[in-house]
Design an enzyme around this catalytic site. Structure first.
Site, PDB file in Angstrom:
ATOM      1  N   GLU A  33       0.789  -1.271   0.090  1.00  0.00           N
ATOM      2  CA  GLU A  33       0.136   0.043   0.053  1.00  0.00           C
ATOM      3  C   GLU A  33       0.873   1.242   0.015  1.00  0.00           C
ATOM      4  OE1 GLU A  33      -2.926   0.055   3.222  1.00  0.00           O
ATOM      5  OE2 GLU A  33      -4.314  -1.269   1.926  1.00  0.00           O
ATOM      6  N   LYS A  48     -14.257  -0.778  -4.234  1.00  0.00           N
ATOM      7  CA  LYS A  48     -15.277  -0.283  -3.140  1.00  0.00           C
ATOM      8  C   LYS A  48     -16.397   0.237  -4.007  1.00  0.00           C
ATOM      9  CE  LYS A  48     -12.382   0.484   0.890  1.00  0.00           C
ATOM     10  NZ  LYS A  48     -11.953   1.268   1.715  1.00  0.00           N
ATOM     11  N   HIS A  93       8.929 -26.585  -2.004  1.00  0.00           N
ATOM     12  CA  HIS A  93       8.353 -27.669  -2.762  1.00  0.00           C
ATOM     13  C   HIS A  93       7.212 -27.129  -3.506  1.00  0.00           C
ATOM     14  CE1 HIS A  93      10.808 -30.610  -0.454  1.00  0.00           C
ATOM     15  NE2 HIS A  93      10.931 -29.577   0.202  1.00  0.00           N
TER      16      HIS A  93
HETATM   17  O1  PA5 Z   1      -3.610   1.139   5.876  1.00  0.00           O
HETATM   18  C1  PA5 Z   1      -4.793   1.536   5.658  1.00  0.00           C
HETATM   19  O2  PA5 Z   1      -5.232   2.710   5.785  1.00  0.00           O
HETATM   20  C2  PA5 Z   1      -5.712   0.371   5.278  1.00  0.00           C
HETATM   21  O3  PA5 Z   1      -5.270  -0.840   4.845  1.00  0.00           O
HETATM   22  C3  PA5 Z   1      -6.557   0.395   6.535  1.00  0.00           C
HETATM   23  O4  PA5 Z   1      -5.841  -0.085   7.552  1.00  0.00           O
HETATM   24  C4  PA5 Z   1      -7.992  -0.690   6.277  1.00  0.00           C
HETATM   25  O5  PA5 Z   1      -8.368  -0.343   4.855  1.00  0.00           O
HETATM   26  C5  PA5 Z   1      -8.953  -0.702   7.094  1.00  0.00           C
HETATM   27  O6  PA5 Z   1      -9.420   0.548   7.340  1.00  0.00           O
HETATM   28  P1  PA5 Z   1     -10.381   0.977   8.950  1.00  0.00           P
HETATM   29  O7  PA5 Z   1      -9.512   0.868   9.908  1.00  0.00           O
HETATM   30  O8  PA5 Z   1     -10.785   2.380   8.599  1.00  0.00           O
HETATM   31  O9  PA5 Z   1     -11.519   0.110   8.723  1.00  0.00           O
END
Ligand code: PA5
Length: 428
Positions: A281, A416, A302
């Site tokens: 990310e 989303k 393996h």
């Molecule tokens: O790193 C990030 O911001 C995302 O991966 C969030 O952790 C993930 O989408 C979960 O979001 P939230 O804590 O708002 O439910």
């Protein structure tokens, strides 16, 4: 003084030169100063930088809450996804639960009816507490799962009984979860505004479930804090986080587009899952980024071992090696020796594992897969704290070297939008 995790990088030296590393120093220094002066991209999300020092103020409250939970709960369900899930799971799996801890379960990271239904079955007759975690308070996966478990808790314990068994970790003021917690009277913990999800393991997001698992959270913070000192020196010969970031960046420029994090200890499987989110990310945007993949070893020798040895030469590897195992075992001698393994008799399986690691690192190097190793003295809370901060600082500098904002994740919105449209949500 305790020792530190180390970065062993002999097996990348055929691919990058000292000169190339030296030439990167000005870029590293500039990235370092931008980061610490909070003047680079994503500077609003740098609260994680000094969390290991600041979080100690929360220790008492987290300990008290975890003691309350542990005194009653037989099962503890953590509901969350991404950064609100992976850090806690990674640490709990790496260190292992204390003997009096409730059984820890995770949900909200998928929407499988079977998974959720199986969990509901396994909670029958067991005292249950829930920690629902969402920074935005509006994420679909944990939202859907929490709705189901909220109803289950209210039916089982009544509304009041449910509200004392549900703990919400969320934003201080915003989001549906904050509003729900207020209306239902849940105990809450705050996720600071300036800490993004994937950097939040050292906030109550990670610390509460880790404490409930019976793991010493102070030691984790101490380990992470000890790495701040290391990481505050921009000189790569003194700072393994920056050396790792620099090596990755050079390998990427030479066409090594995939990094495989290979763990030699099954307890590190979820550290790799957490790392994949942290690096994926943070770096994968603007058409750039190293793809973070992972393997469990020797298991995957393996399966994926063939690809790594002889597939497209676009890989490099980072191994996670633990120096000291917790248990001592010996391979027995066998009178008949039908399997021909008597040459290993008297050795520990860990010694065989070590030779497998050394042999694999060499074979992959010969197969043009540069590799380095993060050597972890022991799987204790302290060293897991160091691993967390080691990678956090590396990805921050790595993102700046790559020229991206390592602290946003605009691409996660695309699926989303489609999902909401397909589900008929009105305001997507
Ligand atoms: O790193 C990030 O911001 C995302 O991966 C969030 O952790 C993930 O989408 C979960 O979001 P939230 O804590 O708002 O439910």
């Amino acid at each position: 003084m305790k020792s530190r995790i180390k970065l062993e990088w002999e097996n990348v030296k055929n691919f990058i030169s000292m000169n190339e590393l030296d030439e990167m120093m000005p870029q590293i220094e500039s990235a370092h100063h931008l980061l610490l002066a909070k003047k680079g991209r994503g500077a609003d999300f740098l609260g994680w930088l000094d969390l290991p020092l600041k979080a100690s103020a929360l220790l008492q409250e987290i300990r008290e809450e975890s003691a309350r939970i542990c005194s009653e709960a037989e099962n503890f369900l953590v509901i969350g996804i991404g950064g609100s899930y992976l850090g806690a799971r990674a640490v709990i799996e790496a260190v292992g639960c204390g003997c009096n801890a409730p059984q820890i379960y995770f949900a909200g990271h998928n929407m499988s009816s079977d998974y959720i239904g199986d969990l509901l079955d396994s909670f029958k007759g067991k005292e249950l507490f829930i920690n629902v975690i969402s920074k935005s308070g509006t994420t679909t996966e944990p939202g859907v799962v929490f709705r189901i478990f909220k109803e289950y808790m209210e039916m089982r314990y009544g509304r009041e009984g449910a509200s004392r068994r549900i703990i919400a970790t969320t934003d201080a003021t915003k989001g549906a979860l904050r509003q729900m917690a207020k209306e239902e009277g849940y105990k809450t913990f705050i996720i600071p505004d300036d800490v993004g999800g994937r950097f939040s393991v050292l906030t109550p997001v990670g610390l509460l479930p880790i404490a409930v698992a019976g793991i010493d959270i102070e030691e984790i913070l101490k380990g992470a804090a000890s790495w701040i000192e290391v990481a505050n020196n921009p000189e790569i010969s003194e700072n393994p986080s920056y050396l790792y970031a620099a090596i990755r960046n050079l390998l990427y420029r030479k066409g090594k587009l995939i990094e495989i994090l290979g763990n030699w200890h099954p307890r590190l499987h979820y550290i790799a899952e957490w790392w994949k989110q942290l690096f994926g990310e943070s770096e994968g945007k603007d058409g750039k980024g190293i793809f973070p993949a992972s393997v469990d070893l020797t298991t995957d020798l393996h399966s994926l071992g063939q690809w790594i040895q002889e597939g497209q030469r676009i890989l490099f590897e980072t191994f996670l090696w633990v120096e000291k195992s917790k248990r001592e075992l010996t391979i027995p001698r066998d009178k008949k020796d039908i399997d021909g393994l008597n040459y290993l008799a008297g050795m520990s399986p860990e010694m065989v594992n070590r030779k497998a690691y050394e042999g694999t690192a060499l074979a992959h190097l010969e197969g043009s897969v540069p590799n380095m190793t993060i050597i972890i003295p022991e799987l204790t809370p302290y060293y897991v704290g160091q691993i967390i901060y080691f990678f956090e600082r590396a990805v921050a500098i790595g993102g700046y070297l790559l020229g991206v904002n390592p602290f946003d994740q605009p691409g996660v919105e695309a699926y989303k939008k489609n999902m909401f449209r397909l589900l008929g949500k009105l305001d997507h």
